[in-house]
Design a protein around this motif. Sequence first.
Motif, PDB file in Angstrom:
ATOM      1  N   SER A 158       0.526  -1.328   0.027  1.00 14.15           N
ATOM      2  CA  SER A 158       0.343  -0.297   0.061  1.00 14.15           C
ATOM      3  C   SER A 158       0.303   1.243  -0.141  1.00 14.15           C
ATOM      4  CB  SER A 158      -1.148   0.084   1.143  1.00 14.15           C
ATOM      5  OG  SER A 158      -2.006   1.314   0.957  1.00 14.15           O
ATOM      6  N   HIS A 159       2.052   1.352   0.922  1.00 10.93           N
ATOM      7  CA  HIS A 159       2.630   1.853   1.173  1.00 10.93           C
ATOM      8  C   HIS A 159       3.764   2.272  -0.527  1.00 10.93           C
ATOM      9  CE1 HIS A 159       6.160   4.842   2.348  1.00 10.93           C
ATOM     10  NE2 HIS A 159       7.014   3.963   2.031  1.00 10.93           N
ATOM     11  N   GLU A 160       3.890   1.000  -0.768  1.00  6.50           N
ATOM     12  CA  GLU A 160       4.958   1.172  -2.382  1.00  6.50           C
ATOM     13  C   GLU A 160       4.034   1.824  -3.484  1.00  6.50           C
ATOM     14  OE1 GLU A 160       8.441   0.211  -2.764  1.00  6.50           O
ATOM     15  OE2 GLU A 160       8.248   0.321  -0.742  1.00  6.50           O
ATOM     16  N   ILE A 161       3.177   1.608  -3.683  1.00  4.16           N
ATOM     17  CA  ILE A 161       2.168   2.003  -4.484  1.00  4.16           C
ATOM     18  C   ILE A 161       1.501   3.541  -4.071  1.00  4.16           C
ATOM     19  CG2 ILE A 161      -0.369   1.575  -5.582  1.00  4.16           C
ATOM     20  CD1 ILE A 161       0.298  -1.738  -5.486  1.00  4.16           C
ATOM     21  N   ARG A 162       1.203   3.863  -3.124  1.00  3.09           N
ATOM     22  CA  ARG A 162       1.297   4.748  -3.169  1.00  3.09           C
ATOM     23  C   ARG A 162       1.821   6.085  -3.476  1.00  3.09           C
ATOM     24  NH1 ARG A 162      -4.198   5.608  -0.176  1.00  3.09           N
ATOM     25  NH2 ARG A 162      -4.986   4.059   0.501  1.00  3.09           N
ATOM     26  N   THR A 163       3.420   5.395  -2.837  1.00  3.38           N
ATOM     27  CA  THR A 163       4.322   6.421  -3.274  1.00  3.38           C
ATOM     28  C   THR A 163       4.289   7.071  -4.769  1.00  3.38           C
ATOM     29  OG1 THR A 163       5.120   6.343  -0.999  1.00  3.38           O
ATOM     30  CG2 THR A 163       7.677   7.108  -2.830  1.00  3.38           C
ATOM     31  N   PRO A 164       4.758   6.034  -5.570  1.00  4.49           N
ATOM     32  CA  PRO A 164       4.308   6.806  -7.002  1.00  4.49           C
ATOM     33  C   PRO A 164       3.993   7.418  -7.517  1.00  4.49           C
ATOM     34  CG  PRO A 164       4.743   4.406  -6.526  1.00  4.49           C
ATOM     35  CD  PRO A 164       4.913   4.351  -5.283  1.00  4.49           C
ATOM     36  N   LEU A 165       1.795   6.392  -6.997  1.00  2.00           N
ATOM     37  CA  LEU A 165       1.349   7.210  -7.291  1.00  2.00           C
ATOM     38  C   LEU A 165       0.291   8.735  -7.197  1.00  2.00           C
ATOM     39  CD1 LEU A 165      -1.577   4.741  -7.342  1.00  2.00           C
ATOM     40  CD2 LEU A 165      -0.763   5.723  -8.980  1.00  2.00           C
ATOM     41  N   THR A 166       0.956   9.205  -5.467  1.00  2.63           N
ATOM     42  CA  THR A 166       1.107  10.592  -5.581  1.00  2.63           C
ATOM     43  C   THR A 166       1.578  11.427  -5.583  1.00  2.63           C
ATOM     44  OG1 THR A 166       0.675  10.147  -3.376  1.00  2.63           O
ATOM     45  CG2 THR A 166       1.792  12.051  -3.239  1.00  2.63           C
ATOM     46  N   ALA A 167       3.349  11.083  -6.546  1.00  2.00           N
ATOM     47  CA  ALA A 167       4.119  11.870  -7.141  1.00  2.00           C
ATOM     48  C   ALA A 167       3.333  12.338  -8.290  1.00  2.00           C
ATOM     49  CB  ALA A 167       5.427  11.349  -7.100  1.00  2.00           C
ATOM     50  N   ILE A 168       2.697  10.910  -9.555  1.00  2.00           N
ATOM     51  CA  ILE A 168       2.304  11.111  -9.987  1.00  2.00           C
ATOM     52  C   ILE A 168       1.375  11.794 -10.645  1.00  2.00           C
ATOM     53  CG2 ILE A 168       1.505   9.494 -11.993  1.00  2.00           C
ATOM     54  CD1 ILE A 168       3.341   7.481 -11.593  1.00  2.00           C
ATOM     55  N   ILE A 169      -0.087  11.602  -9.863  1.00  2.00           N
ATOM     56  CA  ILE A 169      -1.144  12.411  -9.822  1.00  2.00           C
ATOM     57  C   ILE A 169      -0.650  13.863  -9.270  1.00  2.00           C
ATOM     58  CG2 ILE A 169      -2.658  13.506  -8.435  1.00  2.00           C
ATOM     59  CD1 ILE A 169      -3.531   9.818  -8.057  1.00  2.00           C
ATOM     60  N   GLY A 170       0.469  14.420  -8.256  1.00  2.00           N
ATOM     61  CA  GLY A 170       0.659  15.820  -8.060  1.00  2.00           C
ATOM     62  C   GLY A 170       1.201  16.535  -8.756  1.00  2.00           C
ATOM     63  N   PHE A 171       2.441  15.679  -9.432  1.00  2.00           N
ATOM     64  CA  PHE A 171       3.267  16.650 -10.503  1.00  2.00           C
ATOM     65  C   PHE A 171       2.079  16.689 -11.885  1.00  2.00           C
ATOM     66  CE2 PHE A 171       6.940  15.855  -8.521  1.00  2.00           C
ATOM     67  CZ  PHE A 171       7.305  16.812  -8.188  1.00  2.00           C
ATOM     68  N   ILE A 193       7.091   9.969 -15.265  1.00  2.00           N
ATOM     69  CA  ILE A 193       8.256   9.013 -15.795  1.00  2.00           C
ATOM     70  C   ILE A 193       8.862   8.185 -15.197  1.00  2.00           C
ATOM     71  CG2 ILE A 193       9.601   8.035 -17.866  1.00  2.00           C
ATOM     72  CD1 ILE A 193       8.250  10.570 -19.049  1.00  2.00           C
ATOM     73  N   HIS A 194       9.363   8.839 -14.333  1.00  2.00           N
ATOM     74  CA  HIS A 194      10.248   7.477 -13.053  1.00  2.00           C
ATOM     75  C   HIS A 194       9.561   6.921 -12.493  1.00  2.00           C
ATOM     76  CE1 HIS A 194      13.777   6.921 -10.450  1.00  2.00           C
ATOM     77  NE2 HIS A 194      12.643   7.097  -9.543  1.00  2.00           N
ATOM     78  N   ASN A 195       8.693   7.502 -11.904  1.00  2.00           N
ATOM     79  CA  ASN A 195       7.617   6.827 -10.736  1.00  2.00           C
ATOM     80  C   ASN A 195       6.616   5.817 -11.791  1.00  2.00           C
ATOM     81  OD1 ASN A 195       7.419   7.951  -7.889  1.00  2.00           O
ATOM     82  ND2 ASN A 195       8.681   9.953  -9.385  1.00  2.00           N
ATOM     83  N   GLY A 196       6.383   6.123 -12.580  1.00  2.00           N
ATOM     84  CA  GLY A 196       5.281   5.363 -13.387  1.00  2.00           C
ATOM     85  C   GLY A 196       5.726   4.059 -13.686  1.00  2.00           C
ATOM     86  N   ARG A 197       7.718   4.404 -13.857  1.00  2.00           N
ATOM     87  CA  ARG A 197       8.134   3.140 -14.121  1.00  2.00           C
ATOM     88  C   ARG A 197       8.326   1.810 -13.062  1.00  2.00           C
ATOM     89  NH1 ARG A 197      13.260   5.502 -18.557  1.00  2.00           N
ATOM     90  NH2 ARG A 197      11.388   5.228 -19.949  1.00  2.00           N
ATOM     91  N   HIS A 198       8.544   3.165 -12.145  1.00  2.00           N
ATOM     92  CA  HIS A 198       8.715   2.531 -10.377  1.00  2.00           C
ATOM     93  C   HIS A 198       7.635   1.039  -9.874  1.00  2.00           C
ATOM     94  CE1 HIS A 198       9.861   1.406  -6.618  1.00  2.00           C
ATOM     95  NE2 HIS A 198       8.970   1.737  -5.941  1.00  2.00           N
ATOM     96  N   LEU A 199       6.597   1.992 -10.954  1.00  2.00           N
ATOM     97  CA  LEU A 199       4.894   0.932 -10.089  1.00  2.00           C
ATOM     98  C   LEU A 199       4.552   0.141 -11.450  1.00  2.00           C
ATOM     99  CD1 LEU A 199       2.471   1.582  -8.973  1.00  2.00           C
ATOM    100  CD2 LEU A 199       1.656   3.260 -10.480  1.00  2.00           C
ATOM    101  N   GLN A 200       5.221   0.306 -12.587  1.00  2.00           N
ATOM    102  CA  GLN A 200       5.735  -1.048 -12.883  1.00  2.00           C
ATOM    103  C   GLN A 200       6.023  -2.267 -12.846  1.00  2.00           C
ATOM    104  OE1 GLN A 200       7.129  -1.115 -17.400  1.00  2.00           O
ATOM    105  NE2 GLN A 200       5.379  -1.486 -17.872  1.00  2.00           N
ATOM    106  N   SER A 201       7.442  -1.583 -12.157  1.00  2.00           N
ATOM    107  CA  SER A 201       8.332  -2.373 -11.756  1.00  2.00           C
ATOM    108  C   SER A 201       7.368  -3.518 -10.734  1.00  2.00           C
ATOM    109  CB  SER A 201       9.998  -2.691 -11.189  1.00  2.00           C
ATOM    110  OG  SER A 201      10.302  -3.057 -11.021  1.00  2.00           O
ATOM    111  N   LEU A 202       6.976  -2.944  -9.496  1.00  2.00           N
ATOM    112  CA  LEU A 202       6.337  -3.160  -8.405  1.00  2.00           C
ATOM    113  C   LEU A 202       4.998  -4.214  -9.122  1.00  2.00           C
ATOM    114  CD1 LEU A 202       5.666  -0.041  -6.341  1.00  2.00           C
ATOM    115  CD2 LEU A 202       7.236  -2.334  -5.720  1.00  2.00           C
ATOM    116  N   LEU A 203       4.110  -3.992  -9.791  1.00  2.00           N
ATOM    117  CA  LEU A 203       3.120  -4.792 -10.157  1.00  2.00           C
ATOM    118  C   LEU A 203       3.688  -5.983 -11.910  1.00  2.00           C
ATOM    119  CD1 LEU A 203       0.598  -1.416 -11.431  1.00  2.00           C
ATOM    120  CD2 LEU A 203       0.896  -3.147  -9.563  1.00  2.00           C
ATOM    121  N   ASN A 204       5.014  -5.576 -11.614  1.00  2.00           N
ATOM    122  CA  ASN A 204       5.319  -7.103 -12.360  1.00  2.00           C
ATOM    123  C   ASN A 204       5.642  -7.756 -12.285  1.00  2.00           C
ATOM    124  OD1 ASN A 204       4.944  -5.554 -15.538  1.00  2.00           O
ATOM    125  ND2 ASN A 204       7.092  -4.587 -15.032  1.00  2.00           N
TER     126      ASN A 204
END
Length: 628
Positions: A158-171, A193-204
Amino acid sequence: MFADTLDDTAELCLIRSAGELFHLVRDGVLLTDVTPRILSVNSAFSRITGYAECDVKGLNPNFLKSGRHAPDFYRRLWQKLIEDGHWHGEIWNRRKNGEEYLALLTIRAIRNAQGEALGYLGVFGDQSQAKREQELEAAKHAAEDAARAKAQFLANMSHEIRTPLTAIIGFAETMIDSRQTLAERAQAVDIIIHNGRHLQSLLNDILDFSKIQAKRIEVEHLETSLPDLLAGVVEVARAQAEEKKLEFGVHFMPPLPLTIHTDPTRARQILMNLLNNAIKFTDTGAVRLIVSFSPEQEQLHVAVQDTGCGIEESQLMSLFEPFAQEDRSISRRFGGTGLGLSISKELAENLGGGIRVTSFAGIGSVFVAMLATGRVAAADLSWDIRVFNQSSQVSPVRTVRPPTLSGRILVVDDNRANQELISLYLRRCGLAAEIAGNGQEAVDMAQQSVFDLVLMDMRMPVMGGLDATEILRLTGFSQPIVALSANIDRPDIEAALAAGCDAYLPKPIHLDTFYQMLARYLPNGETNRMTPGLIDCRVGEDPELERLRAEFLAELPGRMAKLRTAFAAGDQETLRSQAHQIKGVGANFGMPELTRLAGAMEFQLLRGDLCEVACLLDDMERSWQSSL
């Protein structure tokens, strides 16, 4: 005389009392002769097994066998009984109703004064309920442990996904501000882009782990260029290390194989995972990649050494367990799912190897990935580490030497650009190529002329590649048929091989793999003076490739117009056909983004998402315009 009568009466009383006791005992009891045949059983025996005494009297007790134990189990039982006169242990038997039960059985030999066995006495209790309770208790504890691990994992995720999502939405929201400067917008895009790739890695990671848990993980064994495989891994790792200001070294220990048989995607995933971990857990010092080869084991050994925080010895055993990190503070400090090492270990084992680790807290760690290479010929071993050192440098140019071969090839493809490109590659090998525009033409030509190899596209008008291959095989065509297709899903590959294809190569064409395939099926030919020694795959420095690229670009306006017209008319078949053709050739002419968009369009058409297709049409238009 009176005394004798008293003795006889006492003996009768004792026998009667023993008989009553025999039936009062809560455990099952059976008495057998030495054969062994059952002489008597007590009521507890009947209660536990369901058999009355009249059912079993005279039978060998082996009718109670459950089938769970091997013959050797009973052999050892009787050996101990004969040698020691007794046996004690757990045994699975079967009741009259077919239900299995666990018995705690004691057997004793009944001997006469001379020590000869007269029979056997067996006493047993039903342990099934106790066993079930133990199993339930163990299962309960295991479920509680699993629930705690998963709850901790979900909280972490929950923390790992919310962190990049927060950055993506915020920026993304900041970019709405019209006062934002161009530099600020560029920075926001980089962060998204950086946070999107991190999120993609988590989901993979999560998806791979779910496949492993379901035993649905699949690997392939393909001929893979080792220098190319390592080059891609090193390029990414070096950039990550430089970002953290770490020293990054690559060391090759010759001899090393130039090609190995493995799953390149999964092998790359394993190595990237180990390198990512090493860089993530190292704040100062160095990360090194050391590559060696064991001919005896036919294994590639890739060691990743770091000067990071290290791991306590007590934690090493749990390091590869799912959801595991050394401790919760590690998760808070460095992030991550805790699945990477578990996934990597499973993948390495599926690729015929494994992963081992040596680590010292505060000093650093060494992870070694062992991957099976398949048989490596002595001629394919290289002592020249320059081949690997050059491949480990960032370079946009890749050179490929075409083999000198002989033969007559039938190229079956409805796309003119593909026809000319494949023919060019074949000519550079000294091969003669003829063209068929669809499967029906291919069947007609192969029945009228002799060809040494057929390169068969799968998706064509009039007759597709699958039908054409089946007909050719049914009519006695025995030469190799190799499928060339932009579809790389496993069902498509399996269908082509089942139809009679000998191999399956994806489009866009990868020249290394393409030339290796030709060399496998065709004999060597005389040296062709017109064939250049090295072919540079970079479009723009090869006149013939540049000419074909120009022709492809000249066709693109017409193709885009067809796509627009088909979209307006709702003609999904034409949309799929055009997208498939562009996907199959675009990257070979230096337009990988166009290939990616065409593939995405084909996928969205399969899903029926026409709204997304409209957006992809616009993106393809922009990509095409930018390539002019």
